[in-house]
Scaffold this active site. Structure first.
Site: not given
Length: 734
Positions: A124, A126-127, A129, A147, A250
């Site tokens: 996946a 993330g915003g 990383g 992450k 966020d």
């Protein structure tokens, strides 16, 4: 610590007032003394639960070619004149400012990080990383998540995130196990990574997308209750953060996971999984991280910075977008009848997220707890509308009232009904109370505990209004709560001018004209003045502020009924009644609406739903007898009850608790006379069954009138009733 009182939860309530197992706030249980108003909790299942669903092995989610889309690439230099001026390759230098960038994964499958975590691959983004799946080789190869950062220029964010995360421990927030570093696969530069728990579930964005395509990601259609359940757990996490002076900043569906529930989880099924934007309340120095349109406007950030209200804005937008993908919203998912049944609850839900998204932050919810309180009320409302099972819970904003909003349908007629000339062929009085009566009979706002006069005013609304006004004058108390009590006392005393003056004083003392209690009392004053439309506007404003409360919907239902908007009135009365069977005013309103539309059987069925423990149970049973025996006005004509309905009225009457339980008494005689009058009228109108017994009906009615004569207070009244008995006696010939 106190044990959690939620069903099937063995956790404990910690110092945050949240359960350390299910993650939900402490539940307030009413005392046993509340039994007179009905059971306060009648279901063992929890409408806030989420369905258990299957979830594949985590390795099946590994990306074979992880790349950051060009549209999502930005230069990491906050002063870059053109952050989008990046070449197409995965790594290089910004064409506008020359800052180095790399959007390539910094870990490769097979890398062993910190001699403990074996990288399986990227699964996946993330915003802030790439997110990697790894195995903890020191702990039975349990799956964990690593992450990192998308861009090395964001190294300062990693530090901020690490400092914030080390203090966070909440069941609805992903757990942090470790902080490690490892050389970048491409540059050899050491990179920092956060080691987090692996959460086996669906990101909310996946849930929304799959629901949009018509699949069932949760194993059943996505419903509003699921959205609310997720929202409540997010708000529990937010409340935890806000209490500790932290903002999430966020929130969006990409940052929330619903766990599959295959491993025995109870309530804590939702996890916030990316805390890269967490910052201290009041911190305006760091880089603002957020996602449009979840984040508030730049103008608000410039004026106020990021706040609790800006966090709640992100919750509102998340709820709104998820709702748009529910079966309740999307056409063709449910039948029109199903949608109509829950529509009032859906309106309440829309009002929750609309308030959270208000352009003026001062009009949003004051806190996560306030928003959750209203959202829980909406959840109970929708769930009860969906399955018909009541889910009452004491309101935190209104005091439960014992007043029944009914103008006589639920009482035995007084003797004066038969004194003087007896009117004939009048339709049943449906018992709709006058607006001024409703103004003093609606629920009362709960006094704030910090008001200096709170103790003095505790039982104020049960006191004689004029005596109360005198006592308040003597005490010389001048607080907002005192002014509100004065306003209601003046309305009860019939002094509208004094009520207006007291409300103006309350507004001055509050110093804030946005307080919902001002709108509520404006509605009461408008009712007292007979201006139902003005009252509707005020109560609607109160509904916008308190979407999870019953009282505004009860008030609006009355306004709808008064104006003849019966469909709206029935929906709103029904919403209140389905959720809480102790609000018997709602079922009387429903019965009146049904009767206004000629539905006698429907009205009786509704009245029969009044629980035996209710203080208004006998009133509902009396009302049912009167409905079964009353003539209804339909299209300019009278719809009289037929023989079977009158037989049912007699049967019910024989089982009524009247006159202290005596088998005979004044109330029973009067109600028997009402039913017998209806029987004779039906016989005279041509009812074949009753027509054959006309003489017997006349004899019974004559006896009832003579019994009424014995209740008279004067000789003149007694004579009138005897004459009435003689009028209806059978004609005999000798």
């Amino acid at each position: 610590m106190t044990a959690c009182t939620r069903v099937d939860c063995d956790g404990s309530i910690d110092e945050t007032d949240y359960c350390d197992t299910c993650g939900r706030p402490a539940e307030t249980r009413p005392s046993s003394s509340s039994s007179s108003t009905g059971s306060r909790r009648s279901r063992s299942d929890d409408p806030a639960s989420l369905p258990v669903f299957d979830f594949p092995d985590p390795t099946s989610r590994i990306l074979t070619d992880p790349q950051v889309p060009v549209r999502a690439r930005r230069c990491g230099n906050p002063d870059c004149p053109d952050p989008k001026a990046l070449p197409a390759q995965g790594a290089g230098f910004c064409l506008a400012c020359g800052t180095a960038f790399s959007f390539l994964p910094s870990l490769a499958p097979g890398d062993l990080v910190a001699d403990q975590y074996l990288v399986v691959g990227c699964f996946a983004r993330g915003g802030l990383g790439w997110i990697y799946l790894a195995k903890d080789t020191h702990l039975d190869d349990n799956p964990v998540v690593l992450k990192g950062l998308i861009d090395v220029a964001d190294e300062d964010l990693a530090t901020a995130e690490r400092q914030a995360l080390t203090t966070i421990d909440h069941p609805n927030i992903v757990r942090i196990f470790n902080f490690v570093s490892h050389p970048d696969t491409h540059t050899g530069t050491p990179r920092a990574y956060i080691v987090m728990e692996y959460v086996d579930g669906l990101v909310l964005n996946e849930v929304a997308e799959q629901s949009r395509l018509g699949t069932l990601p949760l194993g059943e259609p996505l419903r509003t209750e699921h959205v609310i359940a997720a929202g409540l757990q997010v708000l529990a996490a937010f409340d935890y953060l806000h209490e500790r002076g932290l903002l999430y900043c966020d929130l969006k569906p990409d940052n929330v996971i619903i766990r599959s529930g295959r491993h025995g989880e109870r309530g804590n099924r939702v996890k916030l999984i990316d805390l890269g934007a967490v910052r201290r309340v009041g911190d305006r120095s760091g880089k603002v991280v957020g996602t449009r349109p979840y984040q508030v406007s730049d103008a608000e950030i410039a004026e106020r910075g990021l706040t609790v209200q800006s966090d709640l804005h992100t919750v509102g937008e998340t709820l709104r977008r998820l709702y748009l993908e529910t079966a309740d919203h999307r056409a063709g998912q449910y039948s029109a009848a199903e949608r109509r049944r829950i529509e009032v609850g859906l309106e309440s839900f829309r009002r929750v997220y609309t308030k959270a998204l208000h352009k003026d932050p001062d009009h949003r919810f004051a806190s996560s707890a306030d928003m959750a309180d209203q959202l829980r009320g909406v959840l109970r409302e929708i769930a009860s509308l969906r399955d018909g099972q009541p889910r009452p819970e004491p309101s935190t904003r209104f005091v439960h009232t014992a007043t029944l909003l009914d103008d006589g349908l639920g009482v035995v007629p007084p003797l004066s009904r038969w004194i003087g000339e007896l009117p004939e062929d009048l339709p049943l009085d449906l018992g709709r109370p006058a607006p001024a009566v409703v103004a003093i009979g609606l629920p009362v706002p709960r006094a704030t505990a910090d008001d200096p006069a709170a103790d003095v005013l505790a039982a104020a609304d049960a006191e004689d209004p004029r005596r109360l006004l005198d006592r308040l004058d003597t005490a010389g108390l001048r607080t907002p709560e005192t002014a509100f009590v004065r306003c209601r006392a003046a309305l009860a005393a019939g002094d509208v001018d004094a009520a207006v003056e007291s409300l103006s004083q309350a507004g001055n003392l509050l110093g804030d004209d946005r307080d919902w209690r001002l709108r509520w009392h404006e509605g009461l004053i408008a009712l007292a003045e007979g201006d139902v439309e003005e009252a509707r506007s005020a109560f609607d404003a109160g509904y916008a502020e308190l979407p999870g409360e019953d009282a505004p919907k009860l008030a609006l239902a009355y306004c709808d009924e008064h104006s003849g908007a019966f469909a709206k009135a029935e929906a709103r009365y029904g919403s209140v009644w389905r959720r809480d069977r102790s609000v018997v005013s709602a079922v009387f309103g429903l019965a009146r609406v049904r009767l206004a539309q000629g539905d006698r059987a429907g009205a009786v069925t509704l009245l029969d739903e009044t629980p035996p423990v209710s203080r208004h149970y006998d009133a509902a049973r009396i009302a049912a007898v009167r409905v079964l025996s009353g003539a209804l006005a339909r299209s300019g004509q009278l719809d009289r009850p037929h023989a079977a309905e009158l037989a049912a009225a007699n049967d019910r009457l024989s089982r009524l608790y009247l006159d202290g339980g005596a088998t005979t008494g004044q109330s029973r005689v009067r109600l028997e006379a009402v039913v017998q009058e209806a029987e004779l009228a039906a016989a005279m109108a041509g009812d074949e069954v009753l027509r054959r017994h006309e003489d017997a009906l006349r004899q019974r009615l004559e006896r009832s009138y003579r019994a009424l004569a014995r209740q008279a207070d004067s000789q003149a009244e007694r004579s009138d009733l005897v004459d009435l008995a003689n009028t209806y006696r059978p004609v005999t010939f000798r």
